[in-house]
Each structure stands twice: as structure tokens, then as C-alpha cells.
Motif scaffolding. Structure first.
Motif, PDB file in Angstrom:
ATOM      1  N   ASN A  31       0.874  -1.204   0.012  1.00 50.71           N
ATOM      2  CA  ASN A  31      -0.040   0.107   0.085  1.00 50.71           C
ATOM      3  C   ASN A  31       0.873   1.251  -0.042  1.00 50.71           C
ATOM      4  OD1 ASN A  31      -3.208  -0.050   0.507  1.00 50.71           O
ATOM      5  ND2 ASN A  31      -2.384  -1.901   1.156  1.00 50.71           N
ATOM      6  N   GLU A  32       1.814   1.200   0.762  1.00 50.35           N
ATOM      7  CA  GLU A  32       2.919   2.406   0.706  1.00 50.35           C
ATOM      8  C   GLU A  32       3.471   2.782  -0.867  1.00 50.35           C
ATOM      9  OE1 GLU A  32       5.702   1.490   3.686  1.00 50.35           O
ATOM     10  OE2 GLU A  32       4.395   1.959   5.498  1.00 50.35           O
ATOM     11  N   LYS A  33       3.958   1.521  -1.280  1.00 51.42           N
ATOM     12  CA  LYS A  33       4.592   1.785  -2.677  1.00 51.42           C
ATOM     13  C   LYS A  33       3.566   1.983  -3.842  1.00 51.42           C
ATOM     14  CE  LYS A  33       8.895  -0.383  -1.631  1.00 51.42           C
ATOM     15  NZ  LYS A  33       9.965  -1.588  -2.163  1.00 51.42           N
ATOM     16  N   TYR A  34       2.468   1.217  -3.776  1.00 52.90           N
ATOM     17  CA  TYR A  34       1.579   1.181  -4.812  1.00 52.90           C
ATOM     18  C   TYR A  34       0.352   1.594  -4.520  1.00 52.90           C
ATOM     19  CZ  TYR A  34       5.569  -1.658  -6.131  1.00 52.90           C
ATOM     20  OH  TYR A  34       6.913  -2.256  -6.038  1.00 52.90           O
ATOM     21  N   GLY A  35       0.064   2.296  -3.326  1.00 60.41           N
ATOM     22  CA  GLY A  35      -1.430   2.866  -3.013  1.00 60.41           C
ATOM     23  C   GLY A  35      -1.938   3.959  -3.907  1.00 60.41           C
ATOM     24  N   ASP A  36      -0.819   4.630  -4.874  1.00 57.69           N
ATOM     25  CA  ASP A  36      -1.482   5.589  -5.814  1.00 57.69           C
ATOM     26  C   ASP A  36      -2.012   4.948  -6.717  1.00 57.69           C
ATOM     27  OD1 ASP A  36       0.825   4.505  -6.592  1.00 57.69           O
ATOM     28  OD2 ASP A  36       1.563   6.360  -7.517  1.00 57.69           O
ATOM     29  N   ILE A  37      -2.113   3.882  -7.109  1.00 57.03           N
ATOM     30  CA  ILE A  37      -2.973   3.288  -8.210  1.00 57.03           C
ATOM     31  C   ILE A  37      -4.447   3.292  -7.871  1.00 57.03           C
ATOM     32  CG2 ILE A  37      -3.536   0.847  -9.630  1.00 57.03           C
ATOM     33  CD1 ILE A  37      -0.648  -0.160  -8.646  1.00 57.03           C
ATOM     34  N   ARG A  38      -5.173   4.167  -8.629  1.00 57.71           N
ATOM     35  CA  ARG A  38      -6.444   4.361  -8.488  1.00 57.71           C
ATOM     36  C   ARG A  38      -7.538   3.353  -8.950  1.00 57.71           C
ATOM     37  NH1 ARG A  38      -8.645   9.675 -10.079  1.00 57.71           N
ATOM     38  NH2 ARG A  38      -8.009   8.948 -12.155  1.00 57.71           N
ATOM     39  N   TYR A  39      -8.580   3.250  -8.281  1.00 60.87           N
ATOM     40  CA  TYR A  39      -9.568   2.377  -8.886  1.00 60.87           C
ATOM     41  C   TYR A  39     -10.282   2.522 -10.220  1.00 60.87           C
ATOM     42  CZ  TYR A  39     -14.407   0.858  -9.592  1.00 60.87           C
ATOM     43  OH  TYR A  39     -15.535   0.316  -9.944  1.00 60.87           O
ATOM     44  N   GLU A  40     -10.197   3.968 -10.740  1.00 61.54           N
ATOM     45  CA  GLU A  40     -10.503   4.400 -11.924  1.00 61.54           C
ATOM     46  C   GLU A  40      -9.646   3.937 -13.089  1.00 61.54           C
ATOM     47  OE1 GLU A  40     -10.453   6.312  -9.291  1.00 61.54           O
ATOM     48  OE2 GLU A  40     -12.489   7.239  -8.958  1.00 61.54           O
ATOM     49  N   ASP A  41      -8.293   4.249 -12.667  1.00 61.05           N
ATOM     50  CA  ASP A  41      -7.201   3.666 -13.576  1.00 61.05           C
ATOM     51  C   ASP A  41      -7.244   2.232 -14.082  1.00 61.05           C
ATOM     52  OD1 ASP A  41      -6.397   6.092 -13.627  1.00 61.05           O
ATOM     53  OD2 ASP A  41      -4.981   6.129 -12.110  1.00 61.05           O
ATOM     54  N   VAL A  42      -7.408   1.438 -12.781  1.00 65.57           N
ATOM     55  CA  VAL A  42      -7.586  -0.059 -12.978  1.00 65.57           C
ATOM     56  C   VAL A  42      -8.746  -0.365 -13.987  1.00 65.57           C
ATOM     57  CG1 VAL A  42      -7.840  -2.274 -11.731  1.00 65.57           C
ATOM     58  CG2 VAL A  42      -6.439  -0.489 -10.762  1.00 65.57           C
ATOM     59  N   GLU A  43      -9.919   0.181 -13.778  1.00 67.17           N
ATOM     60  CA  GLU A  43     -11.086   0.041 -14.598  1.00 67.17           C
ATOM     61  C   GLU A  43     -10.633   0.194 -15.963  1.00 67.17           C
ATOM     62  OE1 GLU A  43     -13.856  -1.595 -13.793  1.00 67.17           O
ATOM     63  OE2 GLU A  43     -12.751  -2.460 -11.949  1.00 67.17           O
ATOM     64  N   SER A  44     -10.002   1.493 -16.132  1.00 69.08           N
ATOM     65  CA  SER A  44      -9.868   1.952 -17.586  1.00 69.08           C
ATOM     66  C   SER A  44      -8.854   0.929 -18.216  1.00 69.08           C
ATOM     67  CB  SER A  44      -9.299   3.355 -17.463  1.00 69.08           C
ATOM     68  OG  SER A  44      -8.707   3.626 -18.703  1.00 69.08           O
ATOM     69  N   MET A  45      -7.854   0.210 -17.608  1.00 69.03           N
ATOM     70  CA  MET A  45      -6.871  -0.600 -17.920  1.00 69.03           C
ATOM     71  C   MET A  45      -7.749  -1.888 -18.259  1.00 69.03           C
ATOM     72  SD  MET A  45      -3.216   0.050 -16.112  1.00 69.03           S
ATOM     73  CE  MET A  45      -3.789   0.128 -14.355  1.00 69.03           C
ATOM     74  N   ARG A  46      -8.625  -2.218 -17.533  1.00 69.40           N
ATOM     75  CA  ARG A  46      -9.295  -3.502 -17.471  1.00 69.40           C
ATOM     76  C   ARG A  46     -10.115  -3.436 -18.963  1.00 69.40           C
ATOM     77  NH1 ARG A  46     -12.601  -5.581 -12.373  1.00 69.40           N
ATOM     78  NH2 ARG A  46     -11.253  -7.168 -11.907  1.00 69.40           N
ATOM     79  N   CYS A  47     -10.755  -2.258 -19.262  1.00 66.63           N
ATOM     80  CA  CYS A  47     -11.670  -2.052 -20.492  1.00 66.63           C
ATOM     81  C   CYS A  47     -10.721  -1.991 -21.747  1.00 66.63           C
ATOM     82  CB  CYS A  47     -12.386  -0.770 -20.295  1.00 66.63           C
ATOM     83  SG  CYS A  47     -13.535  -0.622 -21.523  1.00 66.63           S
ATOM     84  N   ARG A  48      -9.314  -1.289 -21.457  1.00 68.28           N
ATOM     85  CA  ARG A  48      -8.553  -1.313 -22.597  1.00 68.28           C
ATOM     86  C   ARG A  48      -8.116  -2.764 -23.130  1.00 68.28           C
ATOM     87  NH1 ARG A  48      -5.853   2.338 -20.843  1.00 68.28           N
ATOM     88  NH2 ARG A  48      -4.269   1.353 -19.727  1.00 68.28           N
ATOM     89  N   ASN A  49      -7.665  -3.418 -21.949  1.00 63.11           N
ATOM     90  CA  ASN A  49      -7.063  -4.819 -22.187  1.00 63.11           C
ATOM     91  C   ASN A  49      -7.862  -5.868 -22.464  1.00 63.11           C
ATOM     92  OD1 ASN A  49      -3.888  -4.711 -21.889  1.00 63.11           O
ATOM     93  ND2 ASN A  49      -4.927  -3.649 -19.951  1.00 63.11           N
ATOM     94  N   ARG A  50      -9.030  -5.709 -22.384  1.00 62.70           N
ATOM     95  CA  ARG A  50     -10.125  -6.617 -22.769  1.00 62.70           C
ATOM     96  C   ARG A  50     -10.204  -6.724 -24.282  1.00 62.70           C
ATOM     97  NH1 ARG A  50     -14.363  -8.814 -20.191  1.00 62.70           N
ATOM     98  NH2 ARG A  50     -16.084  -9.914 -21.590  1.00 62.70           N
ATOM     99  N   LEU A  51     -10.301  -5.805 -24.949  1.00 65.26           N
ATOM    100  CA  LEU A  51     -10.115  -5.838 -26.328  1.00 65.26           C
ATOM    101  C   LEU A  51      -8.936  -6.694 -26.964  1.00 65.26           C
ATOM    102  CD1 LEU A  51     -11.055  -2.241 -27.458  1.00 65.26           C
ATOM    103  CD2 LEU A  51     -12.543  -4.134 -27.255  1.00 65.26           C
ATOM    104  N   TYR A  52      -7.733  -6.087 -26.202  1.00 66.06           N
ATOM    105  CA  TYR A  52      -6.693  -7.126 -26.671  1.00 66.06           C
ATOM    106  C   TYR A  52      -6.700  -8.546 -26.266  1.00 66.06           C
ATOM    107  CZ  TYR A  52      -1.894  -8.763 -26.407  1.00 66.06           C
ATOM    108  OH  TYR A  52      -0.637  -9.484 -26.250  1.00 66.06           O
ATOM    109  N   VAL A  53      -7.117  -9.017 -25.218  1.00 66.76           N
ATOM    110  CA  VAL A  53      -7.188 -10.371 -24.684  1.00 66.76           C
ATOM    111  C   VAL A  53      -8.405 -11.013 -25.469  1.00 66.76           C
ATOM    112  CG1 VAL A  53      -8.294 -11.931 -22.969  1.00 66.76           C
ATOM    113  CG2 VAL A  53      -6.632 -10.317 -22.354  1.00 66.76           C
TER     114      VAL A  53
END
Length: 1126
Positions: free
Chosen positions: A749-771
Motif C-alpha cells: 500500500n505504501e509503494k503502490y497505493g497511488d494506483i487508483r480504482y478508476e485507472d484499474v477499470e480503464s486498463m481493464r476495459c482497454r486490455n479486454r479488447l486485446y485479450v
């Protein structure tokens, strides 16, 4: 088209328009640069202006204006893309309006009448179109230009359009981007250079926002390996969101039909709108963020302040309201959020009208005060109606007290619905968590671990007093900190249920689980067999699953879920996850936790293709590149991370960590979602960075990680030592220093807590097409590998043919809400059978690709070829069957081609066809084609399912796989020998005549046409003479019958039908040839082959080398147009 009347000042337009016709009331003009005077500089400039500017002129180069005498003001009333179209409108005006207008006395009356008439015509046109009345005029014009530029089917629904630039290399081309249900289209016309781009959403493998030195902000689209960049949007975020939604919609509709079919919102592609897609995106974000049921739709959002009693201040945020919930999330860093189910609300009041306040009281003796709410009085009225409450002065007066009061009894804060699901529970359902049964806590035991556990409990109790307990508790930074330290054993089940949102599912479905258990017990399916096989492999080291109590509870939960969701059924890893849930939650609670994980928190994880897990692995790889670049520089092959991390995602680290450590990971997962797993994965790799950088191969890296996981401990866990030892059998062999799971989680959490929920969902949507596209490439490679062994096409041509075949399958799905072809696409089938086409689709491809498509009777040939390929009579063929026929036509020998033609003219392929419409000649309508393709199928409707089961033994009702059927199928394929020409049946006289006609049609247009006609006439005459002689020799006693008597005999035999005549013969549309007797002329294939070999012209024709490349290139450009016409 008719236009909504708009004023035009004619003087300012004279330089841009040329007068073509005029009369007393109307003027027809042509855009300068179009028509007789050609292009020239004026034409180039006008074309460029028309493409770039948002004006009526961009639609068409012709227009009609309404004028009144002695007036400089004109009214535009019509425009046209061609002279024919505008002339039709002009003629209508002259024939229908000119006489009527002469009766009016004033110019104002004339203008008023014309305007009314034109509006009436527009309304009449709109009735049969997809243009809604509420659409503005600009959008109506855009639809017409979209249809004119791209020529797509009328049913293709334009969702929205934007002005933007398309980059060709380093040159931007200004134009218009059109987003429709199935395509991304771009049109530009600049100084004579026209650009048309049409990309179907299902071909897109990458869709992302990018920026570089040249392009400050652009949208990158990758399709079939080609990169396209669009920039200079006015609202790029809005555009990108819609593109993401449309691409996701297409992917789900075409590749994931089971999920799509359950989605009523998107089930009809003709009902999709820009506003609908935007609302849907916001609703999905809302439901996912607050862990609400997927059915919840976001209705309203209000920016306001929420009073936080334990901090004694108001926090700014957004109140989000759906059908059944009121939610709030703060905008500052305190991460304060609440969820208020309307079922818990007992009063909604106006509080402090000066500050536009609303007070909401709930059953847990709690109240929430919102202030600075816009239109708060109207909102209070609506919330009262939704919650079924009335005003209550008592609650208004006690709002502050109820919020801040301290109660000694924590149960007062804990809402009742958590237990509502237990009503009417069956005695077969366990009502205790397995941990309380097998490891009850000893109150007198005060060792260091138990003391720490008591301290944790006390910390949570203090939090409950401050923030409340139950579904409506405040969730703050302090809540997160306590979760990271580990949830106490006694509270784990309750808080998992709360943070996952499963508490809401259980509260709104009382008794549901018990009913499922009763219905599912005793059922025998493929899922239940797999469950039974895996029951004793689920945490076998734990005493709870060494007893019948734990095993029975696990069986009931997994079987009930498989019964609830047969599309998922049962998937490996579900047993491990459910085992841990049962340790800390009651049986029904564990079931609803499993529902929350499988259907909301880890979507598409637990199915045959585990798409969801693959998507999150792609997200994980992206995060590794961003945060651990040193590792990716050393290990260039990213597939290692995918293979090693799959079990991390599928089991939430339960399969790799000791149980006492794994539950702490599950704590974080239920609070933070997949973000917690991604952060921990990064922390694990970061912790082992130095060792991984020295590894020589993947096996050594896997060993490093396995040793690390074995060394992870939970020093504060109160679990009995026996359980901890069982999960750490290799401790004595491991020299790795111990790592505490709490420290590891805190570090992540200290090192990677800045990863936002919105960013994860955006990456999920983007990578779904690739997968999805990667899986499709794998399917294609497997199909091509199998098919290439049996055909002579080179690999590149075979790949192009596969793409055309698959595209034809999809084109049938684009414009139909209930496409039967869409129902036939099943990713769980073997690779060859995932894409199949029917007779109508085959005809389209036959016309585009077959070297025999120039024949007058090409529809009949396509029909007979399809019937020949459709060996199992399910009215569908796969790619292997399709390409086998083309291979004979292009690469077959003279004998192979003739054998194919011969088989096309004998049953089961051959059936007499006759179009209902004589004007069409040999062309068949779609309905006629489908009808003829289904003839001789024993039971066209009822047996299709059974035939499909025969085709694929594993589809037998989603139950047991029929191994015997598989073995029989493989054995038949191995024993299948090359067909001997002597085994072919004989061809009767009528069929031979049809074959002769087909040959005549084939030769039409050939350079040696006359020579070929003479040759086939010679062969036909020779064969008839040979059969006449042979027939006489076979019947020396009875005099030889003349052809007339033979026909007469045939008529007699027809008048007395035999009992065994096939009933389906009555289905045939055309008059069947008479039933022949034993002495009728017939021809063996050897006879026809030997006769044709004597004619060099015929041999040259059939052995002439043919190249399919030109046909393929033409098909790629015209396939969409052909399908549009169909």
C-alpha cells in the motif's frame, strides 16, 4: 431529401451556387465545382469546405430554394446527392404545389403553406426511419451524410458524430468521425483527396488515449495490425468513453453471447443511443464502486456536503441515488463514503432549510445530514416516495443526537437485514461458520496472540461506535487502516459480507439459498461431477474439510451456485475460494459472498476461457512495465508473469500462501477489490527483485517465488498450530527469511497505493479488447493448422479466406437483434465449430469467391454445394467444409472437379429448384434458398439440437461428456478413406441433363466457348447412344422402349406411388422428375469421365490454372456492400 425550411440570403450565396432551373416560386441550384463544368480549383475548394464545415451543403451538391416575388429572402427546402434525386423533388413540387400556390393572395400565405407542406413531408419520411423526432436537424443531416458516404445497411444506427483530424503519417486530415453500432467510420475530402475509413468494432485490438510531441492528445485505434490516430476533438474524454462503450458492446455481443443475452439493455442494437451509452457507463461505475447489485441504475447525482459527526465537520462530495440506494463519496482525501439502502430508511426530512439540508434516518438509530443540496425540497419528496416513508417530527428533532449518541450495545448499530436471509432456513443448511465449530476461541486463553486479537477486536468496536455498524457505516481512512492490519477472526465473516456488498444481495433475497439447495441436491450434471471430484482437494490440510460437516457444506454451496448460474456452473479454483469463505461465514453468507466474487468483483473469471483473469493479468503486466521497469528490461518475455500469476488472481493468493496469511489478503480484496491483488503482486515481485534478476530461466524464477511464498507467515494469527504447520510443511527445508503478511500488505500500500480504482477499470476495459483478439488469433491459428493439412491453398490465402468466412458470420449478426447465426457462435465448442454459416451466407461467399460464380444458375450451384457439404443436415457448415469445396474448384485435378460437379447433380446435394418469381430467372430469394437447403432433413426444427449434439459430444445438455461418442468420432475420421469413383451412384437422365446445362453455363464467356459447346454436345450425344445400346443389350426379350414409352412408363409408375416413398418429397416446391423404372437410362461417373477426357478443349478448361488472390481482394472490398444489399 426534404429539409426543415431555413432562411437563405441569396446574394451572399451567388458565388457558391449556379442556377439550374427556376419558376415563380422555386429555384434549383447546383454547387459550384460539381456537374458539367468538372472539378477544377473551384470544385476542390468547394469539396473541401463541404467536408470540413458543418453546413447543409456538406450533405449534397444540389438544393431547392423557395422564393416569393419581390423578396430577397429565400428558404432552403430540399437537397440532393445526385441530379436524379433533386429532379425527383423538383418534379413533385411542380406537379403537386404550383397549381395550389396560385390561389393564395399574399406572399406570406404562400410561404406559410410551403413550409407546412415540407414539414409534413419530413414527418412522413421519419415514420419509417430510425431518425427520432427529438433528434435535432443537424443530427438528421449527419445521418443522411453517413448513409451517403459509406453505403452501409439502412439498419446501421448512427450513435453520434464528431469533427476531428485523422493522421495519415504526419499529415492531419480534417473530417468527420461517425460512431455507429457496428462501425467506426471517418470521412474527409481535402483538395481533391477523399478519405473513407470503415473499421468494425469487433476488429479493434487496441483503443487508448495517447499523447506525444506532435499530438498533444489523441485517440489511438489498432485494427488488424494497422494503427489509426484521431485528434483535435472538442470533448476527447466524452468521445473516448463512447468509443469504449461501443467497442465493449460489440465484443460482448459477438464474442460473449451468453453474457450479452442476459443484458436486456443492449439486446436490441437498434435502440442504442449516445445518451443511453453514457448513462450505462456511469451506472456501471457507480455499481462497481459501491459494490451494489449490477441491476442498479444511477438516477441522480447531487453535489453536496455530508456531516461527519465523529470528525465534527462537513465533507464535500457527491450524493448518488439509484432505485434502491443512496450513496455518498467524498471528493477530498479522507475517502469517506456511505451506502444507505432505502429498505433501511424510516424517515426523510428537510433539515435546516437555510442550508438546503436533508436528514435521512435509518432503522439502526442513525441519521445522516446532507446540506447544500440543489432542489432539496423536490428530492425529499422523491426519496419519501421511494422509501415509502412519511414526515416524522420526532426524527427531525433527534437527528444530531441519533448520529452522535454512544450505545453500549453494538447490536443497535448492526442492521437486521444481515440476518434476514436466515428466515425459514432448512435444517440441511449449516448456520455456523466452520471456524467457530472447529476452532472455538478460549476466553480464558490470554497468550500473546490472543491478546493481540482482542486488541484488534477492541479497535473495531471503537470504530463501530464512531462510524456505525452494518451496511450504512461510514467508511473512512481509519477503516482501511484497520483492514490492512487484518480483520479479527470473529468479525471476518461479517465484514467480508459488508465490504463485498453481499449483505445487500442476502437481505433482498431471503430464503433464496435454501430453495436453491433443495432444488439442486440430487441433480447430476457435468458441474456436479467436477464438484464431487474436487471436494476433498479443497484445503485438505484443514480439519474442517477432513470431516463430513465441512465437505457437505462445500458441496451444497458449490452445487447451489452451479444451479443458479449454469453459464458458469463450476470452475476450478471456486472450490478453494469457497472453502475459505465457509471457514469464516455461515453457509448462506458464503454462498452470497461467492455470488459477489464471481458475478461482480471478478467478472468473467470463472468460465471456460477465464477471460476476466486474462484481462487482469494483462493489467498486471502493464503495471509491471510502469512500476518495475528494471524487471521488464531484464525479463523481456512478459508471458512468464502471466503464467506464474494466474493462480494468484484465480484464488486470491489462497493457493500459494499459507491459510493464516491468505485470509489477510482476502480481507484487503473484499475492501479494495482487484486493486489489492494487483498491489500485492507488485510488492511480491519487488521484494524478490534482486533474486529474479539473477535467474537464468523461468523455472529458476518460479522456484524463487515458491520459496518466498512458503516463508510468508502471520505471526499474529490465532489459528491453532496444527493448521499452521499443515500449511507450512516445507518450513524445515526452506532457508528463506520469514516475511510477515501484515508487513507485506502494508508495504504494497505504501509503494503502490497511488494506483487508483478508476485507472484499474480503464486498463481493464482497454486490455479486454486485446485479450479477446488474442484468443481469436489463437482460434484462427488452430483452425488453419488443422485445415492446411487437407487443402492446397498457401497459408496467406487460407488466412484471408478464414477472415472472409468469419466476417460473413459477423455481418449476419450486425443488424439483427435475434440473429440465429449469433446463437450458433459458442466459444466452448471445438475450434472448427466456433464459427459456422448457413446457406444464405454461403451463397454470398460463393458469389464472391467461386470461379463458377459467373454461371446463370449460380444460386442453384451454391445451394447444391451447401447441401453436399452439410453432411449432418444441421443447415450449417464450418470453415473446413467451406474451404474444402473451394480447394477442389481452384486446386483440384480434372477428375476432382468433374467428381464435384457430378456429386452436385445427384442426391443428397441435388434438388430441383425453381424460383417463385419468373422475372428473377435462376436467382433465388433468401426464403427460397433457406427452404431448399432444409429439404430432406428428417426433422428440420426438432432434430437440429440432436444433430448438434452428435456433432459435439460435450454439448450433451451441458451434462456428462460422452467419451464413447468422441472415440467413435475419432475412429471414423481415422478410418475414413479416399472416396473411390466406383462407389459413386449412377446419375439418371434428368440429372444428366441438368449437369449438361451447368457445363454449358460454365463455358459461357470462355475464349474457346464455341469449341467447348461443340465438345459437350459431342459427349452428350455419345453417352446417350452408349446408354441406348447398353439398355437394349440388357433387355433382349422385351422390345426396347422408345424414349416416349420410357416417359410413359415413368408416368405410370408415378401414378401409383410406392409405400416407402419419402414423405419429405411432398415438401419440394417444384415438380419432381417422374419416378423411373429399372430400365431407364443412367450414367456412371466412369462413363462421363472417359467421354470428357476424349475432348482436349474440355480438359484444357478444367485444368486451366486458377488464382484465388484476385477474387479474395475483390471480396474484401465488396463483401460489406454485398451484405448491405442482401
Amino acid at each position: 431529401m426534404w429539409l426543415k425550411p431555413e432562411e437563405v440570403l441569396l446574394k451572399s450565396a451567388l458565388k457558391l451556387w449556379v442556377l439550374e432551373r427556376s419558376n415563380r416560386y422555386f429555384v434549383l441550384q447546383r454547387r459550384r465545382g460539381y456537374g458539367e463544368d468538372g472539378g477544377g480549383l473551384a470544385g476542390l475548394l468547394m469539396g473541401t469546405l463541404d467536408a470540413v464545415l458543418d453546413s447543409t451543403s456538406k450533405v449534397a451538391p444540389f438544393r431547392i430554394l423557395h422564393q416569393t416575388p419581390d423578396s430577397q429572402i429565400y428558404w432552403s427546402i430540399a437537397c440532393g446527392a445526385s441530379r436524379e434525386e433533386i429532379t425527383e423533388h423538383w418534379d413533385w413540387l411542380e406537379h403537386n404545389l404550383m397549381k395550389t400556390l396560385s390561389v393564395f393572395d399574399s406572399n406570406e400565405d404562400v410561404t406559410s403553406f410551403v413550409q407546412g407542406k415540407i414539414r409534413g413531408l419530413i414527418a412522413e419520411e421519419g415514420k419509417g426511419s430510425f431518425i427520432k423526432e427529438e433528434d435535432p436537424e443537424k443530427f438528421r443531416e449527419a445521418i443522411l451524410k453517413f448513409e451517403k458516404c459509406f453505403g452501409l445497411a439502412e439498419q446501421e444506427k448512427l450513435v453520434t458524430y464528431y469533427s476531428c483530424s485523422y493522421w495519415r503519417g504526419r499529415v492531419p486530415c480534417q473530417g468527420w468521425l461517425y460512431l455507429s453500432t457496428n462501425f467506426l467510420s471517418f470521412y474527409s475530402f481535402l483538395l481533391g483527396a477523399e478519405i473513407k475509413l470503415v473499421i468494425s468494432w469487433d476488429e479493434i485490438s487496441k483503443l487508448e488515449k495517447t499523447s506525444n510531441v506532435i499530438l498533444t492528445e489523441s485517440i489511438h485505434v489498432c485494427s488488424r495490425g494497422e494503427d489509426h490516430y484521431f485528434s483535435m476533438f472538442l470533448h476527447i474524454n466524452e468521445t473516448f468513453l463512447l468509443m469504449e462503450q461501443l467497442a465493449n458492446y460489440a465484443v460482448r455481443r459477438l464474442f460473449d453471447k451468453e453474457t450479452f443475452e442476459s443484458d436486456l439493455v443492449l439486446h436490441d442494437p437498434l435502440q442504442i443511443t449516445k445518451r443511453g451509452l453514457e448513462n450505462r457507463a456511469h451506472s456501471e461505475q457507480f455499481s462497481a464502486f459501491f459494490r451494489l447489485p449490477k441491476e442498479e441504475t444511477l438516477k441522480e447525482v447531487h453535489e453536496c456536503f455530508l456531516w461527519v459527526p465523529f470528525y465534527h465537520f462537513n465533507t464535500l462530495g457527491k450524493m448518488c441515488i439509484s432505485e434502491n440506494y443512496i450513496c455518498f463519496a467524498s471528493q477530498d482525501g479522507s475517502l469517506c463514503s456511505i451506502i444507505i439502502p432505502l429498505r433501511e430508511v424510516i424517515a426523510v426530512e428537510k433539515a435546516d432549510p437555510a442550508n438546503k439540508g436533508i436528514s435521512i434516518s435509518t432503522k439502526g438509530k442513525r441519521a445522516f445530514r446532507f446540506t447544500e443540496v440543489k432542489d432539496f425540497e423536490h428530492l425529499v419528496a422523491k426519496l419519501r416516495i421511494r422509501s415509502g416513508t412519511t414526515s416524522s417530527p420526532h426524527h427531525t428533532a433527534s437527528t444530531e443526537v441519533a448520529t452522535t449518541s454512544n450505545s453500549d450495545n453494538l447490536a443497535d448499530y448492526y442492521e437486521g437485514p444481515l440476518m434476514a436471509g436466515q428466515k425459514g432456513s432448512s435444517t440441511t443448511v449449516s448456520t455456523e461458520a466452520l471456524m467457530t465449530v472447529f476452532h472455538p476461541q478460549d476466553a480464558d486463553n490470554l497468550d500473546s496472540k490472543m491478546l493481540k486479537e482482542k486488541m484488534k477486536e477492541q479497535s473495531w468496536n471503537i470504530l463501530f461506535v464512531e462510524c456505525g455498524r452494518g451496511v450504512s457505516m461510514f467508511r473512512t481512512k481509519k477503516t482501511r487502516d484497520l483492514v490492512l492490519r487484518g480483520i479479527p477472526e470473529t468479525l471476518r465473516g461479517e465484514l467480508w459480507l459488508l465490504f463485498s456488498g453481499a449483505v445487500n444481495d442476502m437481505a433482498t433475497n431471503p430464503g433464496y439459498y435454501t430453495e436453491l439447495v433443495e432444488k439442486s441436491l440430487g441433480t447430476c450434471t457435468l458441474a456436479t461431477d467436477e464438484i464431487e471430484r474436487d471436494l476433498r482437494r479443497s484445503l485438505p490440510e484443514h480439519p474442517a474439510f477432513q470431516s463430513d460437516t465441512g465437505i457437505s457444506a462445500l458441496r451444497r454451496v458449490l452445487t447451489a451456485y452451479a444451479y443458479r448460474n449454469p453459464k458458469i456452473g463450476y470452475c476450478q479454483a471456486m472450490n478453494i475460494l469457497t472453502s475459505v469463505l465457509l471457514l469464516y461465514a455461515k453457509e448462506e453468507e458464503a454462498f452470497w459472498l461467492l455470488v459477489a466474487v464471481c458475478e461482480r468483483m471478478l467478472p468473467d473469471y470463472f468460465n471456460r476461457r477465464i477471460i476476466g483473469a486474462l484481462v487482469d493479468q494483462a493489467v498486471f503486466e502493464e503495471l509491471i512495465r510502469d512500476h518495475l521497469s528494471q524487471l521488464t528490461d531484464y525479463m523481456t518475455d512478459m508471458t512468464f508473469f502471466s503464467s506464474v500469476s494466474l493462480s494468484w488472481f484465480l484464488t486470491l493468493f489462497i493457493s500459494v500462501l499459507p491459510i493464516e496469511s491468505a485470509v489477510s489478503v482476502v480481507d484487503c480484496f473484499f475492501y479494495d477489490g482487484i486493486k489489492a491483488i494487483l498491489q500485492l503482486g507488485l510488492a511480491v515481485l519487488d521484494y524478490n527483485m534482486d533474486k529474479l534478476l539473477t535467474c537464468k530461466d523461468d523455472a529458476e524464477a518460479v522456484t524463487v517465488l515458491n520459496r518466498f511464498f512458503d516463508s510468508v507467515t502471520n505471526k499474529d494469527s490465532p489459528l491453532p498450530q496444527a493448521v499452521q504447520q499443515a500449511s507450512n510443511l516445507n518450513d524445515t527445508k526452506s532457508y528463506h527469511p520469514k516475511v510477515d503478511i501484515t508487513d507485506l500488505i502494508r508495504e504494497s500500500n505504501e509503494k503502490y497505493g497511488d494506483i487508483r480504482y478508476e485507472d484499474v477499470e480503464s486498463m481493464r476495459c482497454r486490455n479486454r479488447l486485446y485479450v479477446i483478439q488474442t484468443l481469436e488469433v489463437t482460434t484462427k491459428q488452430n483452425v488453419l493448422r488443422v485445415v492446411s493439412q487437407d487443402v492446397k491453398f498457401n497459408p496467406s490465402d487460407l488466412e484471408e479466406l478464414y477472415e472472409l468466412f468469419k466476417k460473413e458470420h459477423f455481418l449476419s449478426c450486425y443488424w439483427s437483434a435475434n440473429s440465429p447465426v449469433l446463437r450458433h457462435h459458442d466459444p466452448s465448442l471445438p475450434y472448427l465449430d466456433q464459427y459456422r454459416i448457413d446457406c444464405q451466407q454461403f451463397r454470398v461467399l460463393y458469389h464472391l469467391l467461386s470461379p463458377w460464380a459467373h454461371c446463370a444458375n449460380r444460386d442453384s450451384l451454391a445451394l447444391w454445394t451447401f447441401r453436399l457439404l452439410d453432411e449432418n443436415s444441421d443447415c450449417l457448415i464450418n470453415f473446413k467444409e467451406f474451404v474444402s469445396a473451394l480447394d477442389v474448384m481452384y486446386n483440384g485435378s480434372f477428375t476432382d472437379k468433374l467428381k464435384l460437379l457430378f456429386k452436385l447433380h445427384i442426391p443428397p446435394a441435388f434438388t430441383e429448384v425453381e424460383s417463385l418469381s419468373p422475372s428473377k430467372g435462376d436467382d433465388l430469394s433468401k426464403e427460397e434458398l433457406i427452404h431448399f437447403s432444409q429439404l430432406n432433413v428428417s426433422s428440420p426444427v426438432d432434430s437440429q439440437e440432436a444433430d448438434a449434439l452428435k456433432r459435439s459430444p460435450e454439448k450433451a445438455g451441458k451434462e456428462k461428456i460422452d467419451i464413447q461418442a468422441y472415440l467413435k468420432q475419432w475412429q471414423d475420421e481415422l478410418l475414413k478413406k479416399e472416396e473411390n469413383i466406383k462407389d459413386l451412384p449412377r446419375m439418371n437422365q434428368f440429372q444428366f441433363i441438368q449437369l449438361s446445362k451447368t457445363l454449358y453455363n460454365l463455358f459461357h464467356g470462355d475464349p474457346e466457348e464455341e469449341l467447348l459447346y461443340w465438345a459437350i454436345a459431342t459427349v452428350t450425344s455419345l453417352l446417350l447412344k452408349m446408354e441406348e445400346v447398353g439398355r437394349r443389350l440388357q433387355s433382349p426379350i422385351s422390345p426396347a422402349k422408345s424414349p416416349a414409352s420410357a416417359a410413359e412408363s415413368g408416368t405410370d409408375s408415378q401414378s401409383t406411388p410406392k409405400k416407402d416413398s419419402a414423405p419429405q418429397q411432398t415438401e419440394r416446391r417444384s415438380v419432381q422428375s417422374p419416378r423411373r423404372d429399372d430400365h431407364e437410362w443412367s450414367f456412371a461417373f466412369e462413363q462421363i469421365l472417359a467421354s470428357l477426357l476424349n475432348e482436349p478443349a474440355l480438359v484444357r478448361f478444367f485444368e486451366k490454372p486458377l488464382d484465388i488472390k484476385a477474387k479474395v481482394e475483390n471480396a474484401k472490398t465488396s463483401q460489406l456492400k454485398v451484405r448491405t444489399r442482401v
